[in-house]
Write a protein that holds these residues in place. Structure first.
Motif, PDB file in Angstrom:
ATOM      1  N   ALA A   1      39.980  68.806-103.709  1.00 38.55           N
ATOM      2  CA  ALA A   1      38.946  69.842-103.554  1.00 38.55           C
ATOM      3  C   ALA A   1      38.302  70.187-104.887  1.00 38.55           C
ATOM      4  CB  ALA A   1      39.557  71.093-102.938  1.00 38.55           C
TER       5      ALA A   1
ATOM      6  N   LYS B   1      34.389  70.924-105.361  1.00 35.19           N
ATOM      7  CA  LYS B   1      33.811  70.770-104.027  1.00 35.19           C
ATOM      8  C   LYS B   1      33.738  72.122-103.331  1.00 35.19           C
ATOM      9  CE  LYS B   1      35.562  66.079-103.105  1.00 35.19           C
ATOM     10  NZ  LYS B   1      36.461  65.282-102.234  1.00 35.19           N
ATOM     11  N   GLU B   2      32.788  72.234-102.405  1.00 31.46           N
ATOM     12  CA  GLU B   2      32.716  73.386-101.525  1.00 31.46           C
ATOM     13  C   GLU B   2      33.588  73.117-100.299  1.00 31.46           C
ATOM     14  OE1 GLU B   2      31.178  76.170-102.238  1.00 31.46           O
ATOM     15  OE2 GLU B   2      30.392  75.388-104.133  1.00 31.46           O
TER      16      GLU B   2
ATOM     17  N   GLU C   1      32.883  73.177 -97.218  1.00 34.78           N
ATOM     18  CA  GLU C   1      32.230  72.333 -96.213  1.00 34.78           C
ATOM     19  C   GLU C   1      32.350  70.855 -96.561  1.00 34.78           C
ATOM     20  OE1 GLU C   1      30.908  74.933 -97.721  1.00 34.78           O
ATOM     21  OE2 GLU C   1      30.909  76.381 -96.053  1.00 34.78           O
ATOM     22  N   GLU C   2      32.283  70.539 -97.864  1.00 41.66           N
ATOM     23  CA  GLU C   2      32.425  69.145 -98.291  1.00 41.66           C
ATOM     24  C   GLU C   2      33.818  68.622 -97.964  1.00 41.66           C
ATOM     25  OE1 GLU C   2      30.552  68.006-102.243  1.00 41.66           O
ATOM     26  OE2 GLU C   2      30.671  70.188-102.447  1.00 41.66           O
ATOM     27  N   VAL C   3      34.828  69.461 -98.228  1.00 44.72           N
ATOM     28  CA  VAL C   3      36.206  69.061 -97.939  1.00 44.72           C
ATOM     29  C   VAL C   3      36.373  68.836 -96.440  1.00 44.72           C
ATOM     30  CG1 VAL C   3      38.624  69.750 -98.055  1.00 44.72           C
ATOM     31  CG2 VAL C   3      37.087  70.291 -99.951  1.00 44.72           C
ATOM     32  N   GLN C   4      35.839  69.755 -95.654  1.00 46.89           N
ATOM     33  CA  GLN C   4      35.947  69.642 -94.203  1.00 46.89           C
ATOM     34  C   GLN C   4      35.267  68.360 -93.709  1.00 46.89           C
ATOM     35  OE1 GLN C   4      34.896  73.163 -92.113  1.00 46.89           O
ATOM     36  NE2 GLN C   4      34.997  72.233 -90.100  1.00 46.89           N
ATOM     37  N   GLU C   5      34.124  68.045 -94.281  1.00 46.45           N
ATOM     38  CA  GLU C   5      33.415  66.828 -93.886  1.00 46.45           C
ATOM     39  C   GLU C   5      34.199  65.581 -94.273  1.00 46.45           C
ATOM     40  OE1 GLU C   5      29.081  64.633 -94.557  1.00 46.45           O
ATOM     41  OE2 GLU C   5      29.415  66.670 -95.299  1.00 46.45           O
ATOM     42  N   ASP C   6      34.800  65.595 -95.480  1.00 47.68           N
ATOM     43  CA  ASP C   6      35.627  64.460 -95.923  1.00 47.68           C
ATOM     44  C   ASP C   6      36.746  64.185 -94.920  1.00 47.68           C
ATOM     45  OD1 ASP C   6      34.138  64.093 -98.174  1.00 47.68           O
ATOM     46  OD2 ASP C   6      35.556  65.069 -99.544  1.00 47.68           O
TER      47      ASP C   6
END
Length: 701
Positions: free
Chosen positions: A141, A144-145, A147-152
Motif C-alpha cells: 500500500a 497508494k490510495e 481505492e488503488e489497493v482495492q482495485e489491485d
C-alpha cells in the motif's frame, strides 16, 4: 478438504512477501509437527537467503537442497524451448515428494524484481495451479490510495479465479497512518480475508550488517556481534570540528570519518559514555589510511564501547552513496529484526482466523518448537505487564527487547532510568515501549512502604524498615505485582532463589488452601510435552503438601494446553509396596483425589508404569492413568531433581523451568546461568499464568 500447502507471492518488488512468509511459518510451526518450505524458482546464487533464513530461524530439519527448486536460468531455458510441461512436471515431482513426507508445505513465489525477460509473474500462477494449492497474495500500500489497493486485489482475485486457483488470503503491507482507518473498513471480498498491516519503519531500515554486505567492509573493532543488528538512522560525514559534529550527531547515525580524525573518535567515545548523548550505529573509515595505533588502543580498551568500527575500501562519497542505497534485509543474523517482524505480524493479523481457514486436522504430537511457539502465541493474545527487576544484566535487557518486539508482554524494568537506557544503548538494545521505574525516586515508594508495613508489622517491621526494603528491586517488583501495577515478576538472573521467592511469600502469599510454593518443569520430548513436579523447591513434602503439589501441577498443565493425567510416583506400583515412603505417596493420592475428584490422579506407581502403555498393561491393567500420564509427581526433591536431569541428558529433552506455582500471583525464578531465550520463555510463561488468574477471577465475577 484440509489445506496442507500455501503459495505465497507478490506481484511487485519489496511488497513484504518474505515478512508474511515468516508470520505464516510462525503459525504453521505451532500447529504442525513437520513443516517444509519449497521455493520453486531460485536465483542462480549459491544459497537463497529466504530459504536459509526460514530453515535457520524456525529450526527446521529439512535439507536446503529439498527446499530449493529450479534456477531461474533453467526456467528461462525451458520456456524459450516451449517445454513448460517438462518444467512443471519436474517441480510437481519435487513438491509432491515434500507433501508425502511433511504435514504442510509453504511455497515461496518469486517477485517481478527477480524475474527475467522470458519469465514473468504468470509463471507463479501456473506453478500454483499445477500444485493445486491456494495462493496468499501480498500487496503493497506504499504511496497508494485505498481505492488503488482495492482495485489491485480485485483484479488479482479475478485472474486467480479464472485460472481455477483459490485465493487463501491477501496481506496489505506498508499501510500508512492516513490509510489505517480506511484499511480497517476494507473488506471487499467476504470469501477471502484481507489483512492490512501498518508500516513499521524499523523493518524497512537497513542495519550495519546490511551495509557491510553491500560495501565489503572489514570489521576493525567489534565487542559484541549483536551490534551488527543496529539500525542505521542516516549517514553522517564527520568532516567538521567536534563541537559542530556533536550538534548534528543523532542516535543511530552511521558516522563516516577520515582515519586521521582522532578528535572525532574521542568525541564519539565520550558521547557513548555520557547519558543523554547519542550512540552511533557504526563508525566507517574510508580510503586507504589506517587509524593511529594509539586511537585504536583507546577504542579497544573502552569496555563500554560496543559500536562497530568498519574499514571500507571506498571514498567518503562512495560510502555515503552506498549507505543511502542500502536495503533492509532479514537473514538468520538479524535476530532482533526477526523478533520485531514476528511480533508485528501477530499484532496485526487475526491468527485465529488463519488457523480456522486452514481447517487442519487435530494433531496430538507436540514438539519442543511447537510448544514454545504456542506459548509465545498464547502470551501475545492478551498482553500482560511483566516486571523485570534485574535491569543492568545484559541478558535481561536483550530479553526485554525481544519480549516487547514480539508482543509477548509489556515489560517494566527497574533501576535508574538514565543508567538503564544508557546501558541498553551501549549494547545496542532498543527499549522503545519498555517502561523503566527507579524504586529509589519513584512516587510509588511511599505507597509501597506503607502497604508493606501493614503486611509485616506483626513481624516487627517498622515503617522506616519498610521504606528501606522497598528500595530493593526485588521487593519493589513484588509490591508492583501485589498492588496490581504488574501482572507478574521474573527474577533470578543475578539473585538467588531465596531472594526471589521470600518477598513473594511475605507479600503475595500462597493461594487459599495452599501451604507451600512448589514448581514444575515442562519436559519437551521429541513428540510430546510432560510436566514434572516438584523438582526444584520442596525438599521432602508431607502427604498433604504432596497432594497440593499434584493439584497445582495439574492446574499448571491445563493452563498450558496439556491434558492433566497425574501419576503419583513411588518405588512400587499399586498395592504391592510397603514402607513409610510409599505410604506417604498413597496418602497423598487419597487426599488429592478427595479434594479434586474431577482430576485423573492415581498412585503410587513407578515411572515405567506411568509412561509406558505396555508396562502399564502388566502392572496396572485397566488404569486410566498408567501408560498415559502427562503430569509426574515425584515423592521428594532428591528423586525429582535427579530424574529430570537424567531424562534431559539421556533423551536430549528441553527442560523449561522451574515454573513456580501456589502463589496468588505469578512470580518466577530464573537460573543464574540462564540464556536470553530462557528469560524470554519464562516471561511468556509468567504472562500466561497471569492470564489464567484473570480468567478465573472473571469466571467468579
Amino acid at each position: 478438504m484440509n489445506v496442507n500447502a500455501l503459495y505465497v507471492v507478490s506481484k511487485e518488488p519489496r511488497a513484504g512477501s518474505f515478512f508474511v512468509s515468516m508470520g505464516l511459518m510462525d503459525i504453521l510451526k505451532r500447529n504442525f509437527k513437520r513443516v517444509a518450505i519449497f521455493k520453486p524458482i531460485v536465483r542462480g546464487e549459491k544459497i537463497d537467503s529466504d530459504i536459509e533464513t526460514l530453515l535457520s530461524v524456525f529450526e527446521m530439519r529439512q535439507r536446503y537442497e529439498d527446499a530449493a527448486g529450479v534456477e531461474i536460468d533453467m526456467v528461462e531455458s525451458y520456456l524459450a524451448r516451449g517445454e513448460e510441461s517438462r518444467l512443471y512436471e519436474q517441480l510437481i515431482t519435487r513438491f509432491e515428494r515434500l507433501q508425502n513426507h511433511y504435514d504442510f508445505v509453504l511455497c515461496l513465489g518469486m517477485t517481478d524484481m527477480h524475474l527475467k525477460e522470458l519469465v514473468d509473474f504468470d509463471v507463479n500462477v501456473q506453478i500454483a495451479k499445477n500444485f493445486s494449492v491456494p495462493v496468499v497474495g501480498i500487496v503493497s500500500a506504499k504511496e497508494k490510495e485505498a481505492e488503488e489497493v482495492q482495485e489491485d486485489i480485485a483484479l488479482w482475485q479475478q485472474s486467480l479465479k479464472e485460472e481455477g486457483i483459490r485465493p487463501f488470503a491477501f496481506f496489505i503491507n506498508h499501510v500508512s497512518d492516513s490509510l489505517v482507518c480506511q484499511m480497517e473498513r476494507f473488506a471487499p471480498f467476504p470469501d477471502t480475508p484481507c489483512f492490512p498491516i501498518p508500516y513499521e519503519k524499523k523493518l524497512d531500515s537497513p542495519t550495519v550488517l546490511d551495509l557491510i554486505s553491500l560495501t565489503g567492509g572489514e570489521i576493525l573493532h567489534m565487542k559484541d556481534e549483536t551490534a551488527l543488528e543496529r539500525i542505521i538512522n542516516k549517514p553522517l560525514i564527520a568532516a567538521m570540528h567536534p563541537e559542530h559534529f556533536l550538534e548534528h550527531f543523532e542516535e543511530k547515525d552511521l558516522v563516516v570519518v577520515p582515519a586521521d580524525r582522532a578528535d572525532i573518535f574521542l568525541a564519539i567515545l565520550s558521547a557513548n559514555r555520557i547519558p543523554g548523548f547519542p550512540s552511533a550505529s557504526a563508525i566507517v573509515v574510508g580510503g586507504g589510511m589506517d587509524i593511529a595505533p594509539t586511537v585504536m588502543k583507546m577504542i579497544e580498551s573502552d569496555e563500554t564501547f560496543r559500536v562497530v568500527l568498519i574499514k571500507v575500501p571506498l571514498t567518503t562519497l562512495e560510502i555515503i552513496m552506498k549507505a543511502q542505497r542500502s536495503e533492509a534485509r532479514i537473514t538468520p543474523r538479524h535476530r532482533r529484526k526477526i523478533a520485531l517482524a514476528l511480533g508485528h505480524f501477530a499484532n496485526h493479523v487475526d491468527v485465529g482466523l488463519i488457523e480456522r481457514s486452514l481447517k487442519k486436522t487435530k494433531i496430538d504430537i507436540v514438539t519442543p518448537v511447537m510448544f514454545l511457539h504456542r506459548i509465545y502465541a498464547k502470551a501475545s493474545q492478551h498482553r500482560m505487564r511483566v516486571v523485570l527487576p534485574e535491569s543492568m544484566d545484559e541478558r535481561i535487557l536483550r530479553a526485554a527487547e525481544t519480549a516487547q518486539r514480539r508482543k509477548i508482554a509489556d515489560i517494566t524494568l527497574l533501576g535508574n532510568e538514565e543508567a538503564v537506557r544508557n546501558r541498553a544503548g551501549m549494547i545496542g538494545v532498543d527499549l522503545e515501549g519498555v517502561e523503566v521505574i527507579d524504586p529509589v525516586t519513584s512516587e510509588l515508594k511511599k505507597r509501597f512502604a506503607e502497604s508493606f508495613y501493614r503486611l509485616r508489622k506483626h513481624k516487627g517491621v517498622t515503617l522506616e524498615n519498610a521504606l528501606d526494603m522497598v528500595e530493593n528491586v526485588t521487593y519493589f517488583a513484588t509490591m508492583m505485582v501485589h498492588e496490581g501495577l504488574a501482572d507478574a515478576m521474573v527474577s533470578g538472573a543475578t539473585h538467588t532463589t531465596r531472594e526471589t521467592v521470600l518477598p513473594a511469600l511475605q507479600i503475595i502469599k500462597t493461594k487459599p488452601g495452599i501451604d507451600i510454593v512448589s514448581s514444575v518443569f515442562f519436559m519437551c520430548l521429541d513428540t510430546r510435552v510432560l510436566v514434572y513436579g516438584d523438582c526444584a523447591i520442596v525438599p521432602d513434602p508431607n502427604p498433604k503438601e504432596l497432594a497440593q503439589i499434584a493439584i497445582e501441577s495439574a492446574e499448571t498443565a491445563k493452563a498450558f494446553g496439556i491434558e492433566p493425567i497425574v501419576a503419583m510416583l513411588s518405588y512400587s506400583t499399586g498395592e504391592s509396596g510397603v514402607g513409610a515412603d510409599v505410604e506417604k505417596v498413597r496418602e497423598a493420592t487419597r487426599i488429592a483425589k478427595e479434594r479434586r475428584p474431577d482430576l485423573l490422579i492415581e498412585g503410587p506407581m513407578q515411572y515405567d508404569a506411568a509412561i509406558d502403555p505396555a508396562v502399564a498393561e502388566k502392572k496396572m491393567p485397566g488404569s486410566k492413568v498408567a501408560g498415559r500420564a502427562t503430569v509426574f509427581i515425584f515423592p521428594d526433591l532428591n528423586t525429582g531433581n535427579n530424574t529430570y536431569k537424567a531424562v534431559q541428558r539421556a533423551t536430549g529433552a528441553i527442560a523449561i523451568g522451574p515454573v513456580l506455582q501456589g502463589l496468588r500471583k505469578p512470580v518466577n525464578d530464573l537460573s543464574r546461568g540462564c540464556s536470553v531465550e530462557d528469560v524470554v520463555s519464562t516471561i511468556a510463561i509468567s504472562a500466561i499464568q497471569a492470564q489464567n488468574i484473570d480468567e478465573i477471577q472473571a469466571a467468579k465475577d
